[in-house]
Design a protein around this motif. Structure first.
Motif, PDB file in Angstrom:
ATOM      1  N   ASP A  90     -16.299  51.718  71.825  1.00  0.00           N
ATOM      2  CA  ASP A  90     -16.996  50.375  72.145  1.00  0.00           C
ATOM      3  C   ASP A  90     -17.834  50.581  73.343  1.00  0.00           C
ATOM      4  OD1 ASP A  90     -15.838  49.045  70.016  1.00  0.00           O
ATOM      5  OD2 ASP A  90     -14.335  48.248  71.153  1.00  0.00           O
ATOM      6  N   ARG A 126     -17.850  48.680  61.431  1.00  0.00           N
ATOM      7  CA  ARG A 126     -17.267  47.245  61.797  1.00  0.00           C
ATOM      8  C   ARG A 126     -17.606  47.097  63.399  1.00  0.00           C
ATOM      9  NH1 ARG A 126     -13.355  48.830  58.356  1.00  0.00           N
ATOM     10  NH2 ARG A 126     -11.853  49.328  59.910  1.00  0.00           N
ATOM     11  N   ARG A 127     -17.378  47.965  64.172  1.00  0.00           N
ATOM     12  CA  ARG A 127     -17.595  47.862  65.380  1.00  0.00           C
ATOM     13  C   ARG A 127     -18.970  47.637  65.909  1.00  0.00           C
ATOM     14  NH1 ARG A 127     -13.276  50.128  69.069  1.00  0.00           N
ATOM     15  NH2 ARG A 127     -11.637  51.017  67.635  1.00  0.00           N
ATOM     16  N   THR A 144     -21.294  46.402  64.012  1.00  0.00           N
ATOM     17  CA  THR A 144     -21.609  45.142  63.367  1.00  0.00           C
ATOM     18  C   THR A 144     -21.205  43.917  64.590  1.00  0.00           C
ATOM     19  OG1 THR A 144     -21.359  45.912  61.140  1.00  0.00           O
ATOM     20  CG2 THR A 144     -21.229  43.270  61.455  1.00  0.00           C
ATOM     21  N   ARG A 145     -19.894  44.116  65.030  1.00  0.00           N
ATOM     22  CA  ARG A 145     -19.449  43.205  66.129  1.00  0.00           C
ATOM     23  C   ARG A 145     -20.224  43.041  67.353  1.00  0.00           C
ATOM     24  NH1 ARG A 145     -14.063  45.068  64.767  1.00  0.00           N
ATOM     25  NH2 ARG A 145     -14.146  46.337  66.895  1.00  0.00           N
ATOM     26  N   ALA A 146     -20.996  44.334  67.616  1.00  0.00           N
ATOM     27  CA  ALA A 146     -21.794  44.523  68.644  1.00  0.00           C
ATOM     28  C   ALA A 146     -23.371  43.961  68.609  1.00  0.00           C
ATOM     29  CB  ALA A 146     -21.866  45.955  69.208  1.00  0.00           C
ATOM     30  N   GLY A 147     -23.475  43.412  67.345  1.00  0.00           N
ATOM     31  CA  GLY A 147     -24.835  43.088  67.011  1.00  0.00           C
ATOM     32  C   GLY A 147     -25.685  43.721  66.223  1.00  0.00           C
ATOM     33  N   TYR A 150     -27.381  51.511  60.589  1.00  0.00           N
ATOM     34  CA  TYR A 150     -26.957  50.111  61.619  1.00  0.00           C
ATOM     35  C   TYR A 150     -28.127  49.696  62.397  1.00  0.00           C
ATOM     36  CZ  TYR A 150     -22.485  49.845  59.410  1.00  0.00           C
ATOM     37  OH  TYR A 150     -21.431  49.640  58.484  1.00  0.00           O
ATOM     38  N   TYR A 208     -30.356  47.742  65.448  1.00  0.00           N
ATOM     39  CA  TYR A 208     -30.191  46.810  66.776  1.00  0.00           C
ATOM     40  C   TYR A 208     -31.560  46.423  67.235  1.00  0.00           C
ATOM     41  CZ  TYR A 208     -28.149  44.582  70.822  1.00  0.00           C
ATOM     42  OH  TYR A 208     -27.881  43.617  72.039  1.00  0.00           O
TER      43      TYR A 208
END
Length: 258
Positions: free
Chosen positions: A57, A89-90, A92-95, A254, A256
């Protein structure tokens, strides 16, 4: 080569020890992350990482901070064997927003099954200038339905700065561009990457895509590159499998946007 050994070679040559893929871009290692920072029209993102659950993270937050300072949208490319488990998943949680899952495929250029002959009236034009780059972008737009100005600019910059590392071609039917593709040669490695292969809807199913794969395979062999690497879509994967490519793992972008 054993698929496990081949995947390790991809990880080393194309990810951990990656070279910049465009003029003005640079690749650097930041802890256990390798990233490319490029001009606005280039590809910005994370190429490789070796993370554990305890530090993942914080590493993600560090890359967000870096690219946000530069006001760059960037991509974290996650491969199916990357760690820790659940890295996607990490993100995605971070945006981050995940894109379509693709398949990393590799084929030995000199051993690929030959593609079909081009249909009558279709010829291959090597791309060497702005006019050709414009045709590539035109096909890409019609084949994929996306704005392709960035592709024209990126291809022109590469042709001007390092023409020996890129092969781009357009298939013309009576002077009309109907398919296009490019290949990026990676100096100092046995790899060449196949990118952007697309055919306009009216000309699909006639063997042009396969013929352009074979064309680039011959070009890679002549230049001393043993392997062809592709991030294959679901549509391309069965075609490439029939030509002799092997599936090694999955890859998911992914993205951002600051």
């Amino acid at each position: 080569m054993d698929p496990t050994e081949l995947l390790a070679l991809v990880d080393r040559d194309l990810r951990e020890q990656a070279r910049p893929d465009a003029p003005g871009a640079h690749v650097e290692r930041c802890g256990n992350v390798v990233r490319q920072t490029a001009p606005a029209h280039g590809w910005n993102g994370v190429l490789w990482s070796r993370l554990d659950a305890a530090g993942a993270d914080a590493a993600i937050a560090g890359q967000i901070a870096h690219f946000t300072r530069l006001r760059r949208e960037f991509e974290w490319k996650v491969y199916g064997h990357d760690r820790p488990a659940g890295l996607g998943r990490r993100l995605t949680r971070a945006g981050f927003v995940p894109g379509p899952v693709e398949t990393l495929m590799v084929g030995e250029a000199a051993r690929l099954h030959p593609g079909p002959e081009l249909p009558d009236g279709v010829r291959v034009l090597p791309v060497t200038d702005a006019a050709g780059a414009g045709l590539v972008a035109e096909v890409h737009h019609e084949a994929f339905g996306t704005d392709s100005a960035w592709l024209r600019d990126q291809l022109l910059a590469r042709l001007a700065a390092d023409p020996g590392t890129v092969v781009a071609v357009v298939a013309l039917a009576g002077g009309v561009p109907v398919s296009a593709a490019r290949m990026e040669l990676v100096p100092g490695t046995p790899f060449a990457g196949l990118w952007g292969g697309g055919t306009v809807p009216a000309w699909r199913g006639r063997g042009i895509y396969r013929a352009l794969v074979a064309h680039r395979a011959r070009a890679a062999s002549r230049r001393g590159h043993r392997y062809l690497q592709v991030d294959a879509s679901d549509e391309s994967r069965p075609i490439l499998h029939r030509l002799g490519f092997a599936s090694l793992t999955t890859t998911t972008p992914y993205v951002y946007a600051p």
